[in-house]
Design a protein around this motif. Structure first.
Motif, PDB file in Angstrom:
ATOM      1  N   VAL A  96       0.586  -1.263   0.181  1.00 22.12           N
ATOM      2  CA  VAL A  96       0.119  -0.101   0.016  1.00 22.12           C
ATOM      3  C   VAL A  96       0.698   1.392  -0.410  1.00 22.12           C
ATOM      4  N   ALA A  97       0.227   2.302  -0.641  1.00 25.20           N
ATOM      5  CA  ALA A  97       1.203   3.408  -0.670  1.00 25.20           C
ATOM      6  C   ALA A  97       0.756   4.917  -0.865  1.00 25.20           C
ATOM      7  N   THR A  98       1.127   5.892  -0.863  1.00 23.72           N
ATOM      8  CA  THR A  98      -0.267   6.889  -0.308  1.00 23.72           C
ATOM      9  C   THR A  98      -0.192   7.633  -2.217  1.00 23.72           C
ATOM     10  N   PRO A  99      -1.697   7.875  -2.937  1.00 23.01           N
ATOM     11  CA  PRO A  99      -1.527   8.206  -3.603  1.00 23.01           C
ATOM     12  C   PRO A  99      -1.013   8.816  -4.682  1.00 23.01           C
ATOM     13  N   THR A 100       0.598  10.009  -4.079  1.00 22.26           N
ATOM     14  CA  THR A 100       1.743   9.713  -4.800  1.00 22.26           C
ATOM     15  C   THR A 100       2.878   8.791  -4.991  1.00 22.26           C
ATOM     16  N   LEU A 101       3.178   8.208  -4.134  1.00 23.75           N
ATOM     17  CA  LEU A 101       4.305   7.830  -4.069  1.00 23.75           C
ATOM     18  C   LEU A 101       3.195   6.159  -5.512  1.00 23.75           C
ATOM     19  N   GLY A 102       2.127   6.099  -4.981  1.00 24.42           N
ATOM     20  CA  GLY A 102       2.660   5.026  -5.984  1.00 24.42           C
ATOM     21  C   GLY A 102       2.044   5.215  -7.421  1.00 24.42           C
ATOM     22  N   ALA A 103       1.797   6.445  -7.643  1.00 31.41           N
ATOM     23  CA  ALA A 103       2.536   7.105  -8.783  1.00 31.41           C
ATOM     24  C   ALA A 103       3.255   7.580  -9.860  1.00 31.41           C
ATOM     25  N   SER A 104       3.657   7.243  -8.758  1.00 30.39           N
ATOM     26  CA  SER A 104       5.704   8.033  -8.862  1.00 30.39           C
ATOM     27  C   SER A 104       6.577   6.547  -9.662  1.00 30.39           C
ATOM     28  N   VAL A 105       6.477   6.241  -7.681  1.00 32.51           N
ATOM     29  CA  VAL A 105       7.811   5.803  -7.154  1.00 32.51           C
ATOM     30  C   VAL A 105       7.158   3.753  -7.947  1.00 32.51           C
TER      31      VAL A 105
END
Length: 298
Positions: A96-105
């Protein structure tokens, strides 16, 4: 009954003969006979009637077989699981990741992980840090990424990467006319702001207040990606984390770190009482590498 007794008894019941059991177990017929005799000796009763060289299960053996067959299936499953854990091939990983990290990392990291574990399974989800902590504590996720340290006694944190907050300056704005760090007092363009409860947005606002600054802002957004999109559309400028900034359209946006710098850390979050398995640890390695590649592109 010992494990070897169970295996031999099960094989004899399945095959119906000593020779057939020996073939199933890949051992000699005398070895099967010896183990079976020892099993009967320990139990204190005969499991088979021997008639003219043939084996006929006793009623007791038939009743035992029902339970032992269940146990044997469990043993097979345990061996399969142990083999999978050694190789990491068929392991399920829940990230699980925050939306920002889900899209970038995550995308770049998953590319490497999928190559390393072609039979592996990974469930991906995005959520806010508060909900992520709950998922980890309830055992609904194995690992998570966040830009916030929840400082929870049941959560273990590990820093995977660190970088500065970045000002996204739309091309044509006064802030985009120069390179290098952008002093907070030189921000004149209207800000696309983050909500007051956002930890990073709060740090930026505190830094501005400490300098007696009150940036103009009419738009407040919930996610860094939306802030970036609005800046790319020329609505205003924004201050975001470096991972969101790395994916900005450089033909529309100039990236400038703040002065003084405001550091941001990427945290790996796991439940304190749940150590990660091999394939999950490998995924952590790829996530760290992907995060550092993002920072190098700034």
């Amino acid at each position: 009954m010992r494990l070897r007794h169970i295996e031999v008894f099960h094989a004899v019941m399945q095959a119906g003969t000593i020779s057939g059991a020996a073939q199933l177990l890949h051992i000699s017929q005398p070895a099967v006979t010896k183990v079976l005799q020892h099993c009967e000796l320990q139990l204190g009763m005969a499991l088979f009637d021997r008639v003219r060289g043939k084996l006929y299960p006793t009623p007791e053996a038939e009743r035992l077989f029902v339970e032992i067959d269940k146990l044997n299936r469990d043993l097979v499953a345990i061996r399969r699981l142990a083999a999978n854990l050694r190789s990491g091939e068929s392991e399920q990983v829940r990230l699980v990741a925050t939306p920002t990290l889900g899209a970038s990392v995550i995308p770049a990291a998953m590319t490497h992980w999928c190559r390393a574990y072609p039979a592996g399974h990974c469930t991906l989800a995005t959520n806010h840090t508060r909900e992520i902590v709950s998922a980890l504590l309830l055992g609904e996720a194995d690992l998570a990424l966040s830009l916030q340290d929840p400082r929870h006694p049941g959560i273990k944190t590990e820093v995977l990467a660190s970088g500065p907050m970045i000002a996204l300056c739309p091309v044509g704005s006064p802030e985009a006319a120069e390179d290098g760090p952008l002093p907070l007092e030189q921000i004149g363009t209207e800000l696309v702001a983050l909500p007051a409860e956002d930890p990073l947005g709060n740090v930026v606002m505190n830094a501005c207040e400490a300098l007696g600054l009150q940036p103009v802002s009419r738009l407040t957004v919930q996610t860094y990606q939306l802030a970036r999109s609005l800046v790319e559309a020329g609505v205003g400028m924004s201050i975001v984390d470096p991972f969101t900034a790395a994916s900005a359209d450089r033909s529309r946006v100039r990236l400038r770190p703040l002065a003084p710098a405001i550091p941001v850390q990427l945290y790996l979050l796991t439940a304190a009482n749940a150590p990660l398995a091999q394939s999950a640890r490998r995924l952590v390695k790829y996530l760290g590498e992907a995060a550092k590649q993002n920072l190098e592109s700034l």
